[in-house]
Design a protein around this motif. Sequence first.
Motif, mmCIF file in Angstrom:
data_model
loop_
_atom_site.group_PDB
_atom_site.id
_atom_site.type_symbol
_atom_site.label_atom_id
_atom_site.label_comp_id
_atom_site.label_asym_id
_atom_site.label_seq_id
_atom_site.Cartn_x
_atom_site.Cartn_y
_atom_site.Cartn_z
ATOM 1 N N ILE A 12 45.988 43.704 35.551
ATOM 2 C CA ILE A 12 44.768 44.238 36.168
ATOM 3 C C ILE A 12 45.017 45.664 36.642
ATOM 4 N N ASN A 13 44.079 46.522 36.348
ATOM 5 C CA ASN A 13 44.138 47.893 36.852
ATOM 6 C C ASN A 13 44.081 47.863 38.384
ATOM 7 N N PRO A 14 45.070 48.426 39.082
ATOM 8 C CA PRO A 14 45.082 48.393 40.557
ATOM 9 C C PRO A 14 43.805 48.984 41.167
ATOM 10 N N LYS A 15 43.256 49.986 40.502
ATOM 11 C CA LYS A 15 42.028 50.599 41.024
ATOM 12 C C LYS A 15 40.870 49.610 40.947
ATOM 13 N N ALA A 16 40.838 48.818 39.885
ATOM 14 C CA ALA A 16 39.776 47.826 39.737
ATOM 15 C C ALA A 16 39.863 46.757 40.816
ATOM 16 N N SER A 17 41.074 46.263 41.068
ATOM 17 C CA SER A 17 41.231 45.238 42.109
ATOM 18 C C SER A 17 40.959 45.806 43.497
ATOM 19 N N HIS A 18 41.302 47.080 43.690
ATOM 20 C CA HIS A 18 41.053 47.734 44.984
ATOM 21 C C HIS A 18 39.551 47.816 45.272
ATOM 22 N N HIS A 19 38.789 48.256 44.273
ATOM 23 C CA HIS A 19 37.340 48.354 44.464
ATOM 24 C C HIS A 19 36.694 46.972 44.504
ATOM 25 N N PHE A 20 37.276 46.001 43.798
ATOM 26 C CA PHE A 20 36.771 44.634 43.846
ATOM 27 C C PHE A 20 36.893 44.070 45.260
ATOM 28 N N ALA A 21 37.987 44.405 45.933
ATOM 29 C CA ALA A 21 38.166 43.965 47.326
ATOM 30 C C ALA A 21 37.113 44.591 48.236
ATOM 31 N N LYS A 22 36.765 45.841 47.969
ATOM 32 C CA LYS A 22 35.730 46.501 48.768
ATOM 33 C C LYS A 22 34.374 45.820 48.583
#
Length: 267
Positions: A12-22
């Motif tokens: 998983i792209n870390p940026k994708a998971s980061h924004h998913f958490a938001k």
Amino acid sequence: MSRAEGVEVMVINPKASHHFAKVLMKRSKTDAVDAELLAIYSERMPFEAWQRPADEQIALRAISRRIAALSKQKTQTKNQLHALTATEETPALVIEHIKALIALLEKQIAAHRSSALELIRQHQPLAEALTWVTSIKGIAQASGIQLLAELMILPQDMTARQWVAYAGLDPRVFESGSSVSKKPRISKAGNKFIRQALYMPALVATRFEPNIKGYYVHLIQDNGLKKVQAICAVMRKLLHAIHGMLNAKQAFDGTCFYKLPAEANSQ
């Protein structure tokens, strides 16, 4: 499709998971929260199995990124040397040690570059790709190593447009209603190493490769782009060209990049 003991893996792209958490309004970050987040992500998002690149491709990228890190450190050290030599109060020992560090960094960069070239020579697909990429005036061995290290590791079914997006060279459009409309800029939401590897070759190619120079002049004179915008457009088109060259297994053809007015009229 890669498997490890029979288990498929998705990266998983870390940026994708980061924004998913938001999006989920997560306020805390702990191991338990992260585990729950990844579980929810895997349930809601389509599964895409990770394809492990070949060992030589992973090794080449590791060498290339080390070269990039050493080159950055050398530039910083040279800047420090320039600042310190501007004043007479700097002790000679400091100057001597900084010069020795620069020499050491240059030696390490040369050793890593030789190692990368040897690795490429040992694997025919990499050797052929380097020959095709360096057929573009402006891309020498150093830039070719950097580009291949980042591009050859990508899935083979990626399109040229996906390459451009992966490199962060895709235009970012910002509009809202009829009152807000900013000029498009490159997103930079991608692999910075590809952008770094393309920048200097694009500059050189706009001077010494006739068709690329013609395209660059066309962008400025006919499309009204600023020089930095035109360089970004050249970088983007170079990435398209490299994608086509590697797929077609052939050297650079300037007429495919951009047909000069005289060439277009003669046909």
